[in-house]
Scaffold this active site. Sequence first.
Site, PDB file in Angstrom:
ATOM      1  N   ARG A  47     -21.636  21.962  40.948  1.00 40.03           N
ATOM      2  CA  ARG A  47     -20.946  20.700  41.229  1.00 40.03           C
ATOM      3  C   ARG A  47     -21.185  19.669  40.124  1.00 40.03           C
ATOM      4  O   ARG A  47     -20.467  18.690  39.996  1.00 40.03           O
ATOM      5  CB  ARG A  47     -21.368  20.130  42.593  1.00 40.03           C
ATOM      6  CG  ARG A  47     -20.442  19.031  43.055  1.00 40.03           C
ATOM      7  CD  ARG A  47     -20.742  18.308  44.370  1.00 40.03           C
ATOM      8  NE  ARG A  47     -21.691  18.904  45.256  1.00 40.03           N
ATOM      9  CZ  ARG A  47     -22.996  18.688  45.227  1.00 40.03           C
ATOM     10  NH1 ARG A  47     -23.535  17.912  44.311  1.00 40.03           N
ATOM     11  NH2 ARG A  47     -23.793  19.268  46.116  1.00 40.03           N
ATOM     12  N   TYR A 103       2.644   5.380  41.904  1.00 39.34           N
ATOM     13  CA  TYR A 103       2.523   6.606  42.692  1.00 39.34           C
ATOM     14  C   TYR A 103       2.272   6.263  44.158  1.00 39.34           C
ATOM     15  O   TYR A 103       1.462   5.392  44.464  1.00 39.34           O
ATOM     16  CB  TYR A 103       1.387   7.472  42.127  1.00 39.34           C
ATOM     17  CG  TYR A 103       1.364   8.836  42.736  1.00 39.34           C
ATOM     18  CD1 TYR A 103       2.443   9.705  42.578  1.00 39.34           C
ATOM     19  CD2 TYR A 103       0.285   9.264  43.497  1.00 39.34           C
ATOM     20  CE1 TYR A 103       2.446  10.956  43.152  1.00 39.34           C
ATOM     21  CE2 TYR A 103       0.280  10.523  44.072  1.00 39.34           C
ATOM     22  CZ  TYR A 103       1.365  11.362  43.898  1.00 39.34           C
ATOM     23  OH  TYR A 103       1.362  12.608  44.482  1.00 39.34           O
ATOM     24  N   ASP A 172      -2.564   4.751  34.457  1.00 40.33           N
ATOM     25  CA  ASP A 172      -2.145   6.086  34.880  1.00 40.33           C
ATOM     26  C   ASP A 172      -1.183   6.608  33.811  1.00 40.33           C
ATOM     27  O   ASP A 172      -0.074   6.119  33.659  1.00 40.33           O
ATOM     28  CB  ASP A 172      -1.460   6.019  36.254  1.00 40.33           C
ATOM     29  CG  ASP A 172      -1.117   7.404  36.803  1.00 40.33           C
ATOM     30  OD1 ASP A 172      -0.789   8.293  35.985  1.00 40.33           O
ATOM     31  OD2 ASP A 172      -1.157   7.584  38.029  1.00 40.33           O
ATOM     32  N   LYS A 197       1.081  17.686  36.414  1.00 46.08           N
ATOM     33  CA  LYS A 197       2.461  17.471  35.990  1.00 46.08           C
ATOM     34  C   LYS A 197       2.671  18.008  34.568  1.00 46.08           C
ATOM     35  O   LYS A 197       2.431  19.160  34.334  1.00 46.08           O
ATOM     36  CB  LYS A 197       2.791  15.979  36.096  1.00 46.08           C
ATOM     37  CG  LYS A 197       2.334  15.331  37.414  1.00 46.08           C
ATOM     38  CD  LYS A 197       3.131  15.780  38.606  1.00 46.08           C
ATOM     39  CE  LYS A 197       2.543  15.356  39.941  1.00 46.08           C
ATOM     40  NZ  LYS A 197       2.366  13.907  40.107  1.00 46.08           N
TER      41      LYS A 197
HETATM   42  C1  LIG Z   1       1.406  13.272  40.824  1.00 48.81           C
HETATM   43  C2  LIG Z   1       0.878  11.982  40.397  1.00 48.81           C
HETATM   44  C3  LIG Z   1      -0.405  11.597  40.781  1.00 48.81           C
HETATM   45  C4  LIG Z   1      -1.272  12.438  41.695  1.00 48.81           C
HETATM   46  O1  LIG Z   1      -1.682  13.615  41.070  1.00 48.81           O
HETATM   47  P1  LIG Z   1      -2.109  14.922  41.900  1.00 48.81           P
HETATM   48  O2  LIG Z   1      -2.542  15.866  40.827  1.00 48.81           O
HETATM   49  O3  LIG Z   1      -0.881  15.375  42.639  1.00 48.81           O
HETATM   50  O4  LIG Z   1      -3.188  14.522  42.828  1.00 48.81           O
HETATM   51  C5  LIG Z   1      -0.865  10.371  40.340  1.00 48.81           C
HETATM   52  N1  LIG Z   1      -0.126   9.575  39.553  1.00 48.81           N
HETATM   53  C6  LIG Z   1       1.120   9.913  39.164  1.00 48.81           C
HETATM   54  C7  LIG Z   1       1.903   8.983  38.307  1.00 48.81           C
HETATM   55  C8  LIG Z   1       1.659  11.126  39.582  1.00 48.81           C
HETATM   56  O5  LIG Z   1       2.892  11.442  39.211  1.00 48.81           O
END
Ligand SMILES: *Cc1c(COP(=O)(O)O)cnc(C)c1O
Length: 374
Positions: A47, A103, A172, A197
């Site tokens: 961990r 998000y 982000d 993504k």
């Molecule tokens: C998908 C997404 C997230 C969350 O990511 P996960 O890997 O699905 O937890 C956060 N911010 C943005 C802009 C996203 O498109």
Amino acid sequence: MTGDGTRAVRAGLPAREPYEPTLPGPVFAAHYHLPGDPADATYTYGRDGNPTWTALENALAELEDPAGDASAVSFASGMAAISAVLLSQVRPGQVVVLPNDGYNLLTPLRERLEGFGARVRTVATGSREQAEAVRGADLVWLETPSNPGLDVCDIRELADAAHREGALVAVDNTLATPLGQRPLELGADLSVVSGTKALSGHGDVLLGYVACRDRALADGVRHWRKIVGAIPGPMEAWLVHRSLATLHLRVERQAATAPLVAEALRRRPEVTGLRHPGLPDDPAHQVAAGQMRRFGCVVSFTLPDREHAERFLAALDLVDDATSFGGVRSTAERRGRWGGDDVPEGFVRLSVGAEDAEDLVADLTRALDVAARG
Ligand SMILES: *Cc1c(COP(=O)(O)O)cnc(C)c1O
């Protein structure tokens, strides 16, 4: 400094060792041989650390901050990374600024922060209110371009204003990826990415990370990961590292095709609200061009109503009706079906994949024709 493609294919690779692989495979270990004092050990328990994470984290830090010496901390998902920053850094009574168009899971996270006694302001990405909301803040969260609306805010300007208030600034960077935008160079303290993504790009793995230059900040986020245990699996970490070798090829291709697709959509009378930060006449283009190096794979637009959008999505052959974005296979969805975003019923978020542009344009045009017949 090497170019982006060169950096992407070599990022995080260990020094050449005769007869060893270029990118060592995933290390599966819950614990490591641990003689004596654990304080001197590189790896103790699964961990706390894993050599496969280390290699990936070195790669991600290199991509986010090629000229600097940032470190990265990998997580089980993008949400694990986002939650780690917000929940480890915000204290009761502090003021947090969040986008109101980011998000959709930022909304429940906001409720959690307020439950812990933080004061949260929400503002639209790129709005004048966003610059004003920074006053007196302790942590400013930016999402640019925003998902799914594709609005853009000026990272440098907001980071400078936030730093004058003594606030931390996190961006982000999921939509752009570090090859599209480097928030740390633009003045942000943290760049946070969902690797699920475009970063991994194959739609087969969830992962997230936080990159920052401040060691104490990185340690705080890493310690949070240990407490909540939001760790990536070694296989996932390795898959993402392997995917980085094609990140440059994928984002270049997607960024080249997205405007072609957008121009084809623009010619349709039933398409309104067309957005892509790379379009010269997009409301976000000027700010985007000042800080983005590639404009990403997402194109958003609105069809007349929910049924029209559903007919369109059902008629597509080359574009899967699926959530998420950034994959090599194009996807699209009616965002309104989730209920979490403030978008019209006919709003479609299209993620342009690595297919040939002319094939995509032909498929989209045909599906629009089908949808228009009712
Ligand atoms: C998908 C997404 C997230 C969350 O990511 P996960 O890997 O699905 O937890 C956060 N911010 C943005 C802009 C996203 O498109």
